[in-house]
Design a protein around this motif. Structure first.
Motif, mmCIF file in Angstrom:
data_model
loop_
_atom_site.group_PDB
_atom_site.id
_atom_site.type_symbol
_atom_site.label_atom_id
_atom_site.label_comp_id
_atom_site.label_asym_id
_atom_site.label_seq_id
_atom_site.Cartn_x
_atom_site.Cartn_y
_atom_site.Cartn_z
ATOM 1 N N ASP A 133 0.879 -1.168 0.000
ATOM 2 C CA ASP A 133 0.000 0.000 0.000
ATOM 3 C C ASP A 133 0.919 1.221 0.000
ATOM 4 O O ASP A 133 1.455 1.591 1.049
ATOM 5 N N PRO A 134 1.167 1.823 -1.148
ATOM 6 C CA PRO A 134 2.150 2.906 -1.245
ATOM 7 C C PRO A 134 1.916 3.993 -0.192
ATOM 8 O O PRO A 134 0.830 4.567 -0.107
ATOM 9 N N ASN A 135 2.969 4.274 0.599
ATOM 10 C CA ASN A 135 2.817 5.204 1.720
ATOM 11 C C ASN A 135 3.858 6.326 1.697
ATOM 12 O O ASN A 135 4.166 6.921 2.722
ATOM 13 N N SER A 136 4.411 6.585 0.526
ATOM 14 C CA SER A 136 5.348 7.713 0.368
ATOM 15 C C SER A 136 5.143 8.297 -1.026
ATOM 16 O O SER A 136 4.570 7.659 -1.906
ATOM 17 N N ASP A 137 5.619 9.502 -1.210
ATOM 18 C CA ASP A 137 5.466 10.146 -2.523
ATOM 19 C C ASP A 137 6.137 9.320 -3.614
ATOM 20 O O ASP A 137 5.602 9.178 -4.720
ATOM 21 N N PRO A 146 -2.782 4.071 -14.326
ATOM 22 C CA PRO A 146 -4.123 3.474 -14.223
ATOM 23 C C PRO A 146 -4.182 2.194 -13.408
ATOM 24 O O PRO A 146 -5.215 1.537 -13.384
ATOM 25 N N TYR A 147 -3.078 1.835 -12.725
ATOM 26 C CA TYR A 147 -3.057 0.578 -11.973
ATOM 27 C C TYR A 147 -3.579 0.772 -10.556
ATOM 28 O O TYR A 147 -3.470 1.854 -9.980
ATOM 29 N N LEU A 148 -4.129 -0.305 -10.008
ATOM 30 C CA LEU A 148 -4.723 -0.301 -8.673
ATOM 31 C C LEU A 148 -3.991 -1.299 -7.779
ATOM 32 O O LEU A 148 -3.169 -2.086 -8.242
ATOM 33 N N HIS A 149 -4.326 -1.273 -6.477
ATOM 34 C CA HIS A 149 -3.663 -2.170 -5.530
ATOM 35 C C HIS A 149 -3.726 -3.626 -5.980
ATOM 36 O O HIS A 149 -2.750 -4.368 -5.867
#
Length: 231
Positions: A133-137, A146-149
């Motif tokens: 779950d990306p948690n940084s810039d 357009p990609y999702l988790h």
């Protein structure tokens, strides 16, 4: 750029491990992990270490595509170094573990590159972010629309066809939390896939790969565990 190959002398029909380095998909090089290839070769395994393109030059899924191409290349050439092209184990540390498990579970990706998913007999993840779950810039730039988790999380690609999996993680990992390995273990168990885990109570993020370096001073038997799983 061809992968680096580490093969025992007089190798013949040996299992093959493809290992990807970590570095948050932005740093690292296969040359920095010679100690992994050397350790595996000393234990009777043909080890192949590919590179992959890094951020900021690329973002997801470019490095997955590079890794897929590497697997197809390994299958085509394994016999040249005494490896068995039908006995391949994918392996990685940190971001490399994300790549290895992603390919092991997303078999359509392998087929598109001309690789045979049936040749992937197992996967080993060392300290990997399997439920990312990306948690940084930076991570939100690498893993972006357009990609999702569900597109980039290895845990989301698990089904009954997944190969046997070994997950090694440190409970004191402050880079990739242990819950990633726990979530992947649970998903594999629900799918009826054989999964082995080794969670070390005092290990941090780099401890799991440092165990492959004889000078590291690590007493964790991760090399031996990995080799037993591979065999």
């Amino acid at each position: 750029q061809q992968p680096d190959v580490y093969a025992p002398a007089s190798a013949r029909q040996l299992p093959v491990v493809v290992f990807w380095h970590g570095g948050s998909w932005a740093t690292g090089d296969k040359a920095d992990y010679r100690f992994v290839g050397t350790a595996l070769a000393q234990h009777g395994v043909v080890a192949v270490l590919p590179n992959y393109r890094l951020h900021p030059a690329v973002k997801f899924p470019a490095f997955i595509e590079d890794a897929t191409t590497a697997v197809a290349w390994v299958q085509a050439h394994a016999a040249q170094w005494g490896g068995d092209p039908q006995r391949i184990v994918l392996m990685g540390h940190s971001a490399g573990a994300h790549i290895a498990t992603f390919l092991a579970y997303d078999q359509a990706q392998l087929r598109r590159a001309g690789a045979d998913p049936a040749a992937i007999r197992g996967v080993i993840g060392l300290s990997g972010p399997y439920a990312l779950d990306p948690n940084s810039d930076r991570l939100r730039t690498i893993f972006a629309a357009p990609y999702l988790h569900k597109d980039w999380q290895p845990v989301a690609h698990v089904d009954a066809t997944a190969p046997p999996t070994l997950l090694v993680h440190g409970a004191k990992d402050d880079v990739v939390n242990l819950h990633h390995a726990e979530k992947l273990r649970n998903a594999l168990q629900r799918a009826g896939v054989r999964v082995e885990t080794e969670f070390y109570s005092d290990a941090g993020h780099t401890t799991t790969v440092a165990a492959f370096a004889w000078v590291s001073g690590s007493r964790l038997p991760i090399v031996e565990q990995s080799v037993r799983f591979i065999e």
